[in-house]
Design an enzyme around this catalytic site. Structure first.
Site, PDB file in Angstrom:
ATOM      1  N   ASP A  63      12.140 -14.698   4.324  1.00  0.00           N
ATOM      2  CA  ASP A  63      11.113 -14.668   5.364  1.00  0.00           C
ATOM      3  C   ASP A  63      11.244 -13.453   6.276  1.00  0.00           C
ATOM      4  O   ASP A  63      12.228 -12.707   6.225  1.00  0.00           O
ATOM      5  CB  ASP A  63      11.158 -15.971   6.192  1.00  0.00           C
ATOM      6  CG  ASP A  63      12.591 -16.428   6.509  1.00  0.00           C
ATOM      7  OD1 ASP A  63      13.509 -15.589   6.510  1.00  0.00           O
ATOM      8  OD2 ASP A  63      12.782 -17.624   6.751  1.00  0.00           O
ATOM      9  N   ASN A 129      15.794 -29.062  11.970  1.00  0.00           N
ATOM     10  CA  ASN A 129      14.652 -29.927  11.638  1.00  0.00           C
ATOM     11  C   ASN A 129      14.443 -30.059  10.129  1.00  0.00           C
ATOM     12  O   ASN A 129      13.442 -30.596   9.679  1.00  0.00           O
ATOM     13  CB  ASN A 129      13.371 -29.408  12.306  1.00  0.00           C
ATOM     14  CG  ASN A 129      12.925 -28.050  11.780  1.00  0.00           C
ATOM     15  OD1 ASN A 129      13.605 -27.449  10.948  1.00  0.00           O
ATOM     16  ND2 ASN A 129      11.808 -27.559  12.273  1.00  0.00           N
ATOM     17  N   HIS A 131      14.115 -27.540   7.956  1.00  0.00           N
ATOM     18  CA  HIS A 131      13.332 -26.502   7.276  1.00  0.00           C
ATOM     19  C   HIS A 131      14.216 -25.667   6.352  1.00  0.00           C
ATOM     20  O   HIS A 131      15.422 -25.542   6.559  1.00  0.00           O
ATOM     21  CB  HIS A 131      12.535 -25.635   8.269  1.00  0.00           C
ATOM     22  CG  HIS A 131      13.311 -24.652   9.079  1.00  0.00           C
ATOM     23  ND1 HIS A 131      12.857 -24.135  10.275  1.00  0.00           N
ATOM     24  CD2 HIS A 131      14.522 -24.056   8.884  1.00  0.00           C
ATOM     25  CE1 HIS A 131      13.729 -23.273  10.751  1.00  0.00           C
ATOM     26  NE2 HIS A 131      14.751 -23.212   9.934  1.00  0.00           N
ATOM     27  N   GLU A 136       8.374 -25.327   7.588  1.00  0.00           N
ATOM     28  CA  GLU A 136       8.592 -26.315   8.635  1.00  0.00           C
ATOM     29  C   GLU A 136       8.175 -27.712   8.157  1.00  0.00           C
ATOM     30  O   GLU A 136       7.502 -27.839   7.117  1.00  0.00           O
ATOM     31  CB  GLU A 136       7.784 -25.911   9.877  1.00  0.00           C
ATOM     32  CG  GLU A 136       8.181 -24.540  10.468  1.00  0.00           C
ATOM     33  CD  GLU A 136       9.471 -24.555  11.283  1.00  0.00           C
ATOM     34  OE1 GLU A 136      10.405 -25.318  10.950  1.00  0.00           O
ATOM     35  OE2 GLU A 136       9.559 -23.793  12.260  1.00  0.00           O
TER      36      GLU A 136
HETATM   37  P1  PGA Z   1      20.765 -20.593  11.449  1.00  0.00           P
HETATM   38  O1  PGA Z   1      19.316 -20.859  10.875  1.00  0.00           O
HETATM   39  O2  PGA Z   1      21.574 -20.095  10.302  1.00  0.00           O
HETATM   40  O3  PGA Z   1      20.585 -19.523  12.486  1.00  0.00           O
HETATM   41  O4  PGA Z   1      21.243 -21.877  11.984  1.00  0.00           O
HETATM   42  C1  PGA Z   1      19.216 -21.486   9.631  1.00  0.00           C
HETATM   43  C2  PGA Z   1      17.780 -21.825   9.361  1.00  0.00           C
HETATM   44  O5  PGA Z   1      17.027 -22.051  10.317  1.00  0.00           O
HETATM   45  O6  PGA Z   1      17.407 -21.884   8.184  1.00  0.00           O
END
Ligand code: PGA
Length: 236
Positions: A63, A129, A131, A136
């Site tokens: 992304d 969450n 994702h 999302e």
């Molecule tokens: P993070 O994000 O590694 O900064 O916790 C992971 C994600 O949101 O996929």
């Protein structure tokens, strides 16, 4: 799902770097899917130290924020350069273009990139969450690349990298769950108690679009690396 629990994030990250080096050593792996965020930082640190030969490998990232130029210090393009690409040579890199003016064309371009470079080895983190990428809650399990609106929870989680929450981009281009599931092998990392509920839902919960990572229950080759905190709510 193959689940590997280590005492610490550092220990787990080292194992992932060893697995990566071993998996690419046969020359079969042509394309790796990479991820950003805090989760893969130690994995990238170990890759920088080990210097596996990646010169024949193409990378595609999950992304990119909409509105950020590749050289913006919070763009994922910049992140990848700083944490990996400037020290480990690959054949080619692909990320969505955060400054693309035609979103539909940009999504189509990225789907084309994915069609031409099927992912052999995909690295994933997971959001609190549930994702994966920036897919999302509610995202379709067969989705392709999309321009997505980030949830309040994701904006709040990402605000730590910016001076204020107002500066966090509210949209991103994300590879879809369908494209992620097309990967030959998936390696998901999660560390810390803030990921424990999402990990429990991903592994032990029912498959539901409300927890995008549960889509991985349908994939034949997923290895999950956890520290003890992220594994703390697992019961099986
Ligand atoms: P993070 O994000 O590694 O900064 O916790 C992971 C994600 O949101 O996929």
């Amino acid at each position: 799902m193959n689940i590997i629990i280590s005492k610490t994030k550092d220990e787990a990250s080292k194992k992932v770097a060893e697995l990566f080096a071993s998996d690419i050593s046969g020359g079969v792996i042509k394309t790796v899917g990479l991820a950003t965020g805090s989760t893969p930082l130690d994995f990238y640190k170990y890759l920088r130290a080990a210097q596996p030969d990646c010169q024949a490998i193409t990378t595609v990232n999950l992304d990119e924020y909409v509105g950020l130029a590749a050289n913006h210090d919070q763009s994922y393009s910049y992140f990848m350069h700083e944490h990996l690409f400037k020290d480990v040579a690959f054949a080619k890199h692909y990320l969505p273009d955060g400054l693309a003016t035609d979103s539909a064309a940009e999504c189509a371009r990225y789907d084309e990139v994915l069609a031409e470079n099927p992912i052999d080895w995909q690295l994933l983190g997971i959001g609190g969450n549930g994702h994966i990428g920036f897919n999302e809650p509610g995202a379709a399990f067969d989705g392709k690349t999309q321009r997505v609106q980030l949830t309040e929870a994701t904006l709040a989680a990402n605000a730590r990298f910016f001076d204020s929450i107002e500066e966090v981009p509210t949209e991103a281009y994300s590879m879809g769950i369908g494209s992620i599931l097309n990967s030959e092998k998936i390696v998901l990392l999660a560390f810390g108690e803030e990921k424990a509920a999402a990990i429990k839902a991903m592994i032990e919960g029912p498959m539901t679009n409300e927890v995008p990572a549960t889509a991985l229950q349908n994939h034949a080759n997923v290895t999950v690396f956890l520290d003890e905190a992220a594994a703390s709510l697992l019961t099986k």
